[in-house]
Scaffold this motif. Structure first.
Motif, PDB file in Angstrom:
ATOM      1  N   UNK A  55       0.845  -1.188   0.000  1.00  0.00           N
ATOM      2  CA  UNK A  55       0.000   0.000   0.000  1.00  0.00           C
ATOM      3  C   UNK A  55       0.881   1.239   0.000  1.00  0.00           C
ATOM      4  N   UNK A  56       0.516   2.222  -0.800  1.00  0.00           N
ATOM      5  CA  UNK A  56       1.285   3.467  -0.860  1.00  0.00           C
ATOM      6  C   UNK A  56       0.329   4.597  -0.556  1.00  0.00           C
ATOM      7  N   UNK A  57       0.592   5.320   0.525  1.00  0.00           N
ATOM      8  CA  UNK A  57      -0.357   6.361   0.904  1.00  0.00           C
ATOM      9  C   UNK A  57       0.386   7.613   1.367  1.00  0.00           C
ATOM     10  N   UNK A  58      -0.337   8.686   1.529  1.00  0.00           N
ATOM     11  CA  UNK A  58       0.266   9.955   1.935  1.00  0.00           C
ATOM     12  C   UNK A  58      -0.653  11.092   1.539  1.00  0.00           C
ATOM     13  N   UNK A  59      -0.255  12.300   1.875  1.00  0.00           N
ATOM     14  CA  UNK A  59      -1.096  13.465   1.622  1.00  0.00           C
ATOM     15  C   UNK A  59      -1.294  13.683   0.114  1.00  0.00           C
ATOM     16  N   UNK A 151      -3.339   5.049  -2.537  1.00  0.00           N
ATOM     17  CA  UNK A 151      -4.500   5.794  -2.082  1.00  0.00           C
ATOM     18  C   UNK A 151      -4.083   6.989  -1.230  1.00  0.00           C
ATOM     19  N   UNK A 152      -4.850   8.056  -1.307  1.00  0.00           N
ATOM     20  CA  UNK A 152      -4.536   9.258  -0.529  1.00  0.00           C
ATOM     21  C   UNK A 152      -4.799   8.972   0.945  1.00  0.00           C
ATOM     22  N   UNK A 153      -3.858   9.382   1.775  1.00  0.00           N
ATOM     23  CA  UNK A 153      -3.976   9.054   3.200  1.00  0.00           C
ATOM     24  C   UNK A 153      -4.783  10.049   4.000  1.00  0.00           C
ATOM     25  N   UNK A 154      -5.992  10.293   3.571  1.00  0.00           N
ATOM     26  CA  UNK A 154      -6.893  11.107   4.386  1.00  0.00           C
ATOM     27  C   UNK A 154      -8.167  10.296   4.573  1.00  0.00           C
TER      28      UNK A 154
END
Ligand code: GTP
Ligand code: MG
Length: 320
Positions: A55-59, A151-154
């Motif tokens: 999984x790759x996530x972040x702002x 996916x965006x991490x919000x």
């Protein structure tokens, strides 16, 4: 339904033979809520013989798609194959992010060892949360070596989606407060690896220091999340990141955590299928004539809610 089943089986066998349009159509079916029974699945995500599930996530704008594209290149240079699921938060008005992602990823479009599927979420993220595990299983059965989920991490659902991966990469940028933001969004707990992307900008070392300090406070694990600095636009640091991803996978295998995750995931999936069915049946019943009469009885004081729910449970028990 029979037609649909037949259609899905045909699509699956075409997809197995490398037909990407068939694969795309099958994924669309799953996305629209069709439960495709993968009887032939031998390779589960996260199983020893299954793909590395990352999984790759972040702002928003942290550089996740650019990084993903570089990870793909790095995987391909070792001649391994990769499928990518990009959950795109693009606004229904602009659609700009989808276009951006497509352009960035387009260099891989003709490579048969790469499959990329972008989901425009447009407010129906809830449905996607249950479709993603199915899609991941489907891709695993097609024997990709890696499956990446961007996916965006919000928000809770995004974090839930990325939580389905075995290795979670959290992407931050240099600059005051970015690591603090990641912490607030609950990303510190789920990170197995940190990436400070855009390290060509000032402040990367300070951000690394901040992250390290926070990790020292929180971690009591035998896996201490490594921190990688990358410049995705140049591909810098990406090979090292891929090494760390593989190291994490070995760690999960050695400790048996990989197997535990698979057990937990399978359990959750069974539970959520059962829950869905029970909720559906319960709603049907409560909305029926008999259900309405029960509600009236409670309002009239002839029955309390506990007794009413016992009656409903008894009825559901007969039909489930
Ligand atoms: N300077 C610099 N810019 C970068 C780097 N990586 C990505 N960018 C730029 O940052 C912008 C956003 O990159 P994306 O890859 O779309 O970021 P994202 O996290 O996928 O964005 P969303 O999916 O919209 O949340 C683009 O203009 C990239 O070219 C980097 O390492 N250094
Ligand atoms: Mg993106």
């Amino acid at each position: 339904m029979t037609d649909r089943n037949h259609n899905a089986d045909q699509l699956y066998s075409d997809a197995k033979n490398g037909d990407r349009r068939a694969l795309g159509r099958l994924i669309s079916l799953i996305e629209s809520g069709y439960l495709f029974k993968l009887n032939q699945v031998k390779s589960h995500p996260g199983a020893q013989n299954g793909p590395v599930l990352v999984g790759i996530t972040g702002a928003p704008g942290a550089g996740k798609s650019t990084l993903t594209s570089q990870i793909i290149s790095s995987i391909r240079s070792a001649n391994e194959t990769v499928a990518v699921i990009a959950i795109d938060p693009s606004s229904p008005f602009t659609g700009g992010a989808i276009l951006g992602d497509r352009i960035r990823m387009s260099e891989h479009a003709l490579d048969s060892g790469v499959y990329i599927r972008s989901f425009a979420t447009r407010g129906k993220l809830g449905g996607l949360a249950s479709a993603v595990p199915e899609v991941v299983k489907l891709l695993s059965s097609l024997l990709y070596d890696f499956v990446l989920i961007e996916t965006v991490g919000v928000g809770q659902i995004e974090v839930e989606i990325v939580g389905q991966a075995d290795t979670t990469v959290v992407v931050v940028n240099p600059g005051w407060g970015d690591s603090v933001q990641a912490n607030k969004a609950g990303l510190m707990e789920i990170a197995d690896i940190f990436v400070i992307n855009k390290s060509d900008r000032p402040g990367a070392n300070e951000t690394e220091r901040d992250l390290k300090a926070m990790l020292e406070l929180s971690s009591n694990l035998d896996w201490i999340p490594p921190i990688c600095q990358t410049v995705s636009t140049e591909g810098q640091g990406v090979d090292t990141l891929l090494e760390k991803i593989k190291e994490h996978r070995s760690y999960l295998e050695k400790t048996g955590i990989l197997q535990q995750k698979l057990v937990q995931r399978t359990k959750n999936e069974i539970l959520s299928l059962i829950n869905e069915r029970i909720v559906l049946k319960t709603n049907e019943f409560v909305d029926s004539k008999f259900g309405n009469e029960l509600i009236d009885s409670v309002i009239d004081g002839n029955l309390d809610v506990f007794a009413a729910s016992e009656i409903v449970l008894g009825e559901i028990n007969k039909v489930i």
